[in-house]
Design a protein around this motif. Structure first.
Motif, short mmCIF file in Angstrom:
data_model
loop_
_atom_site.label_atom_id
_atom_site.label_comp_id
_atom_site.label_asym_id
_atom_site.label_seq_id
_atom_site.Cartn_x
_atom_site.Cartn_y
_atom_site.Cartn_z
N PRO A 19 0.80 -1.23 0.00
CA PRO A 19 0.00 0.00 0.00
C PRO A 19 0.83 1.28 0.00
O PRO A 19 0.45 2.26 -0.65
CB PRO A 19 -0.84 -0.11 1.28
CG PRO A 19 -0.91 -1.57 1.55
CD PRO A 19 0.40 -2.16 1.06
N LYS A 20 1.97 1.30 0.69
CA LYS A 20 2.80 2.51 0.71
C LYS A 20 3.30 2.86 -0.68
O LYS A 20 3.34 4.03 -1.06
CB LYS A 20 4.00 2.32 1.65
CG LYS A 20 3.62 2.21 3.10
CD LYS A 20 4.85 1.94 3.95
CE LYS A 20 4.46 1.67 5.38
NZ LYS A 20 5.62 1.27 6.20
N VAL A 21 3.68 1.86 -1.45
CA VAL A 21 4.17 2.10 -2.82
C VAL A 21 3.01 2.53 -3.70
O VAL A 21 3.09 3.53 -4.41
CB VAL A 21 4.88 0.85 -3.40
CG1 VAL A 21 5.29 1.08 -4.84
CG2 VAL A 21 6.09 0.48 -2.54
N LEU A 22 1.90 1.78 -3.65
CA LEU A 22 0.74 2.11 -4.49
C LEU A 22 0.24 3.52 -4.21
O LEU A 22 0.00 4.30 -5.12
CB LEU A 22 -0.38 1.09 -4.27
CG LEU A 22 -1.63 1.30 -5.11
CD1 LEU A 22 -1.32 1.24 -6.60
CD2 LEU A 22 -2.68 0.26 -4.74
N ARG A 27 -1.32 8.44 -5.34
CA ARG A 27 -1.72 9.52 -4.44
C ARG A 27 -3.24 9.71 -4.42
O ARG A 27 -3.74 10.78 -4.73
CB ARG A 27 -1.03 10.82 -4.83
CG ARG A 27 0.45 10.81 -4.58
CD ARG A 27 1.08 12.16 -4.77
NE ARG A 27 0.82 12.83 -6.01
CZ ARG A 27 1.39 12.53 -7.18
NH1 ARG A 27 2.26 11.57 -7.25
NH2 ARG A 27 1.11 13.21 -8.26
N PRO A 28 -4.00 8.66 -4.08
CA PRO A 28 -5.46 8.82 -4.07
C PRO A 28 -5.88 9.85 -3.03
O PRO A 28 -5.33 9.90 -1.94
CB PRO A 28 -5.98 7.43 -3.72
CG PRO A 28 -4.85 6.78 -2.99
CD PRO A 28 -3.58 7.36 -3.58
N GLY A 29 -6.82 10.70 -3.39
CA GLY A 29 -7.30 11.73 -2.49
C GLY A 29 -8.29 11.19 -1.48
O GLY A 29 -8.66 10.01 -1.52
N LEU A 153 11.78 -2.32 1.04
CA LEU A 153 10.72 -1.32 1.06
C LEU A 153 11.17 0.00 1.70
O LEU A 153 11.01 1.07 1.09
CB LEU A 153 9.48 -1.85 1.77
CG LEU A 153 8.32 -0.87 1.88
CD1 LEU A 153 7.83 -0.46 0.49
CD2 LEU A 153 7.19 -1.46 2.69
N ALA A 154 11.70 -0.04 2.90
CA ALA A 154 12.07 1.20 3.61
C ALA A 154 13.09 2.01 2.82
O ALA A 154 12.92 3.22 2.63
CB ALA A 154 12.60 0.88 5.00
#
Length: 174
Positions: A19-22, A27-29, A153-154
């Motif tokens: 989810p962090k990457v997606l 950048r969904p509002g 990831l980090a």
């Protein structure tokens, strides 16, 4: 005002399952109405990209081979544009049948019938298939999502401000 969403969900099988990457890519509002469900695609296999933490998915010679990932409903056309930019030239977006592994509420059904999708149902989804040179993939081993989360990831999220700037530039040009 309703946001126009894409008529088909997107199937993600690599770094975008995180989810962090997606969210950093699309950048969904706060008005976003996304729904995510486990899914799989038959007849494909994913391999690590050489010296990178992400995979490429290619057609398998074994039709019974399957790749598990996430099916995401509700992206906007701008989200898809950002995804196209993120994936780059070695990945081609195709509309392919994907099997949902968990139920999907009817309001997300792209079939226009507004009936829920059940586990095992097939739905047409956008899939970014690797179409670059096959030698760019390490076909000696499968890609490991948990290893990506643990080991890459980090660092990947911290070292990608150049990607974020490219996304902003693309958005302003659109």
């Amino acid at each position: 005002m309703a946001i126009a969403t894409e008529p088909h969900p997107c199937f993600f099988y690599g770094s975008l399952m995180e989810p962090k990457v997606l969210n950093s890519v699309t950048r969904p509002g706060p008005e976003a109405d996304l729904f995510t469900v486990r899914a799989s695609i038959q007849g494909y296999i994913r391999y690590p990209y050489h010296n990178e933490p992400y995979p490429g998915m290619v057609a398998s010679q074994d039709d019974h081979e399957a790749v598990e990932g996430l099916l995401v409903f509700g992206h906007t056309m701008m989200d898809r544009f950002r995804l196209d930019q993120f994936e780059g030239s070695e990945y081609t977006r195709r509309l392919l049948p994907v099997k949902v592994l968990d139920p999907v509420p009817g309001k997300y059904n792209v079939q226009g019938q507004y009936q829920r999708l059940s586990a095992g149902d097939l739905v047409q989804a956008y899939v970014y298939v690797f179409t670059g040179p096959r030698e760019h993939l390490d076909t000696s081993r499968p890609w490991d999502f948990e290893a990506f989360q643990r080991e890459h990831l980090a660092i990947w999220m911290q070292t990608s401000p150049d990607f974020t700037q490219r996304m902003l530039d693309c958005t302003q040009q659109a």
